[in-house]
Structures are given as C-alpha cells and as structure tokens.
Write an enzyme that holds these catalytic residues in place. Structure first.
Site, PDB file in Angstrom:
ATOM      1  CD  GLU A 257      -2.903   1.498   2.809  1.00  9.94           C
ATOM      2  OE1 GLU A 257      -3.071   2.236   3.232  1.00  9.94           O
ATOM      3  OE2 GLU A 257      -2.976   0.328   3.435  1.00  9.94           O
ATOM      4  CB  CYS A 294      -3.282   5.440   3.588  1.00 16.78           C
ATOM      5  SG  CYS A 294      -4.070   3.966   4.206  1.00 16.78           S
TER       6      CYS A 294
END
Length: 524
Positions: A257, A294
């Site tokens: 990620e 995020c």
C-alpha cells in the site's frame, strides 16, 4: 545506554547490532528515553530460520489453535489498553481519546477476532472439489510472512497486531514483524503480549518474531530470501518499490500500500445545492488526524465558477481557523514540506496562511492549494504529488470533458468519490465520468468522504498501482485479506486419509466448499 531486546524464536535477546536509533516525541520534539537496535543480518537469518521451522509446525496444528491465539491476543491487548495507548500517544502524538483508546484499539482487537473467526471457520480457503475427476484444491499457508507496518496507525496497522498480521496468522503463517522506527516502544509492548498469547495457546514459539530495524540492504535481502513466503508493506512509495523490486526478482509475493491522493469530484448540481455543507464535510475529512490517513481526500475537482469560488473561500476560512495538528514524525514533516513545494513549483497557488505551525512540536500549517484544470493537465504527474498530511489541492475544471480528462490522467488510487445533486440533475455528468473514475480506484464512493475504512467483509482497501501493488487484493476486509498470504494447493487423486480436513469427504471442518459447481457444507 539501554538497548531494547529483539524477539527471535520465542526468546528476548540482545540484538546483533549494526547501530541504534532513538525515537522522538512529536508533540515536544524531545527524544524518548530508550534506544533501539538496528539488527545485522545474523538476526535476520536467525529469525528466518525460526520462522521456516514454525511454518512447518503450524501446518500440523488445527485452525482452532490459531483462532485461540488471535482471540487471546485480543484479550491481552484490551487488558493493557491504557498503557499501550499512552505509549502510542507519546511516540506518535495521536490523542489517547478518542483516537487511540476508543477508536483504533477497539478496531485492532475487532480485526483480530474477525481473523480468528475466519481461521476457525475455514471457508476463506475456498475448498473446491471435482468428484468425477477426484481433483481437490484449497488455499493453504504460504510460509513466513514479513510485515512492514506504517507510522500512521500504530495499532490497527501495526506489524505486530494489525490487519496484515491478523490475516497472515489466520491463514496459517508465522510473522516476522519489522517494528516502525517512529513507535518502537508500542511495538515492543504488543510483541510481549503476542508471545504471552503464543505460550498460553501452544503455538510454535516463532509464530511471531520482531526486529526493530535493519539496514536497507538487509531488509531487501530478507524479502528476497528463499525462506520468505510473502511480504506486506504499508508506507512510502520509494521504500515500497524498492522492496517490490527485491521480491519480484525472486518471485516472492509482496502486497503493497503506497501512494494515494483519493480524488473527490463535486458536480455542478451538488455544489449549487449544498456547497456550504460540502465545504465543511471536506475540511473536516481533510484535517482529521492532521490529514495522516491513506484515504485522506487530497485532490478535489470542482466546476469553475461562482459556486466554486464560494466553496473555496469557505474552505480557506476553515483551514485557517482550524487548530494545526501534530504530525507523526519529523520525517513526515520534511516530506510534507517537500510535497507542498513540488505542487507550487508545478503551478499550484497556496490559498492559506503559512505561518500557523507550532515550532515546539512537529507540525505544518493547514494548507490548501489551487490549480486550474489546464494547469493540472500540463503537469499531471507533478500535480499528483502525494502531500501526506494536512494539505489538499483543489482543481477548478472548465467543463465535464475537462474533468474527464483530469480523471483520465490520474494514477491508481485507493478511493475516489463523486458528489452529485440529490434530485439526480447531475446524472448525465456522472455517467460521463464514472467509468473513468471506476478504472482508477479500488473503492468508489458517492456523496461521502473517503476517510473511513470499515472493517467489513465487503471492503476493498487496495486499488490500481501505485495505490497498491496489485489491484486484485485488499489489505482490509476479512476473509478476503487472508487470500494474499496463501498458495493454491491442488490434490489430484490423493488418497482420502492424506487430504487436508477441509477436502475430506466428511468435511469435518464444516466449511463452505464448492463441490461440483455448488456451494455446500454437506459431506459428500
């Protein structure tokens, strides 16, 4: 000065050090008392050896053993909740209440319990049986998993307790966790509880191991080692891509990620209908947690005009008047400053006051920038620089066709959101841009900011590159997240007593199985 021990093969031992580091409290910039070791390759080698042995031992244990461990680990974390959150607060600056104690820690233990349930049930393994050909398959453990956790979720994404950890263990694999250098004390506390849970539930002692840090070369070497089954990384794009290159060179699966600016498009009808409401919603989402999510909305695309100007002015007022939060570390502060400079060099104009940061703690002013649609399209790569923190870029588009071009120029993202009028008057515009947005994001939202990531079986916390390393997998959402840490094991004409329980005719596990094209729990 004291140097914290590492956890290898069920033992706390002094590291074979190649150096030391000392974390700092971002709320004061003061060093935190203890030092932590940078392990040399001999520690990495010992951990990999122990993990390889533990992987074999785990295969002989029933899934219920892993479930008991995950359940007990969750209980132990809850029993030490206040001390864990106090340490995490000291190391990250995140508030104890409500963020750590009332939100993130319960999320962490909930994930562990969901993973325990998935492990015990076994349906995640997707057992498939073709009775005519006597071919049977299921997803089995892949081997030792190295987990690199991020700095922004010291509990829920921690390499010692977070989602990747829970999924890897539930799937039957030992974990070697690389603690984050910004919150090593929090990792140490979690590792101690994990070892206690291992001993109480009878799992192999090396089911969970922890190193605080390694050299860059040794970290890459670990990922590329033949003993490593898979790796998971959440963090910076540069570090993640280096790990991916090392893993790809030897064929090791690695789940990343990385970078995401999470575009939000506000269509004309929605802006006209409820622009003030959306300005408040966007500001709250963008500045929540000092923007260190995020899924933070880092790019907002508006139709140029009077309504957009009013929206922008309201956002500027709120950015300027909102308290400036504490960033997680000096590194985050430095990278955010560089990102803002890059966006301005690319043509973005800063709209907010740049004098509001507090020099006594790690912080930067709440920053809102603006660029025209044409300006964005002239330098789309630079205008997509991720500004991880309390910063966002507004793009003012002259037409729906230009908005579609802007979306087409985007890299992959975790999320994308479209706000449209409640009376459906924006549907024509929506239908033009949704197909483009859909190809660019893992999770598509309507009329909702993307910041929250529910721990739901239907959640996708992934997306096209560079949001993640593979668009087909999720880091959040059980049981789907377990599949990353598995290999597909096929048994062709294997004798009945040699089959894994989930593939045996009697189905002693009670798991769902796909038998001759039909899902069933029934025995054959």
């Amino acid at each position: 000065m004291y140097s914290a021990p590492v956890l290898i093969a069920g033992e706390w031992r002094q590291a074979a050090e190649s150096g030391r580091f000392q974390p700092a409290n971002p709320s004061t910039r003061a060093p935190i008392e203890h030092q932590y070791p940078v392990s040399s390759w001999s520690d990495c080698d010992a951990a990999l050896d122990a993990a390889e042995q533990a992987a074999q031992e785990l295969k002989s244990l029933p899934a219920q053993a892993r479930a008991r461990f995950l359940e007990r680990f969750a209980e132990l974390i809850e029993a030490e909740a206040e001390s864990i959150c106090a340490r995490a607060h000291e190391e990250t600056g995140l508030p104890v209440k409500p963020r750590l104690l009332e939100v993130e820690l319960p999320r962490t233990t909930n994930q562990l319990r969901q993973a325990a349930s998935a492990a015990a049930d076994g349906s995640w393994a997707r057992a498939t049986i073709d009775t005519a050909a006597n071919i049977r398959s299921l997803h089995g453990p892949i081997g030792p998993v190295i987990v690199f956790g991020p700095n922004n979720f010291p509990l829920a994404f921690n390499g010692l307790a977070g989602g990747d950890f829970a999924a890897a263990v539930a799937a039957g694999n030992p974990v070697i966790a690389k603690a984050h250098s910004a919150h090593p004390g929090t990792c140490l506390m979690l590792a101690k509880l994990a070892l206690q849970a291992i001993k109480e539930t009878g799992l192999p002692l090396a089911t969970v191991q922890m190193l605080y840090a390694t050299s860059r070369a040794d970290g890459l070497k670990m990922v590329g080692d033949s003993r490593t089954g898979a790796a998971a990384f959440t963090g910076s794009r540069a570090a993640g891509l280096a790990l991916k290159q090392a893993a790809d060179a030897v064929g090791t699966p690695i789940y990343l990620e990385l970078s995401s600016i999470n575009p939000v498009v506000v269509l004309p009808g929605a802006l006209r209908e409820r622009g003030n409401e959306l300005a408040e919603e966007f500001t709250s989402s963008c500045l929540m947690g000092t923007g260190q999510f995020c899924t933070n909305p880092g790019l907002v695309i508006l139709p140029a005009g009077k309504d957009a100007e009013q929206f922008v002015n309201l956002c500027v007022e709120r950015f300027n008047s909102s308290p400036v939060g504490t960033l997680l570390s000096a590194g985050v502060e430095t990278n955010l400053s560089r990102a803002v400079e890059e966006l301005q060099t690319a043509g973005a104009t800063c709209l907010t006051d740049n004098t509001t940061a507090d020099p006594t703690r790690v912080s930067r002013p709440n920053t809102l920038l603006r660029v025209t649609g044409q300006g964005f399209l002239q330098q789309p790569e630079r205008c997509q620089t991720e500004a991880f923190g309390n910063t966002a870029l507004i793009v003012e588009s002259d037409s729906i066709d230009e908005t579609r071009q802007i979306l087409g120029a985007l890299e992959g993202n975790l999320t994308g959101c479209i706000y449209s009028a409640r009376d459906d008057s924006d549907d024509s515009d929506y239908n033009q841009i949704e197909p483009v947005m859909r190809t660019k994001v893992g999770r598509l939202l309507n009329d909702k900011m993307p910041t929250g990531v529910a721990v739901s079986p239907a959640m996708n916390h992934g997306g096209p590159f560079p949001a993640s390393g593979h668009p087909g997998f999720t880091a959040v959402g059980i049981p789907a997240s377990l599949i990353r840490f598995s290999k597909l094991d096929c048994y062709d004409n294997v004798r009945a007593h040699r089959l894994p329980p989930a593939l045996q005719d009697e189905n002693p596990t009670g798991a769902w199985r796909l038998v001759d094209g039909e899902w069933t729990k029934a025995p054959l």
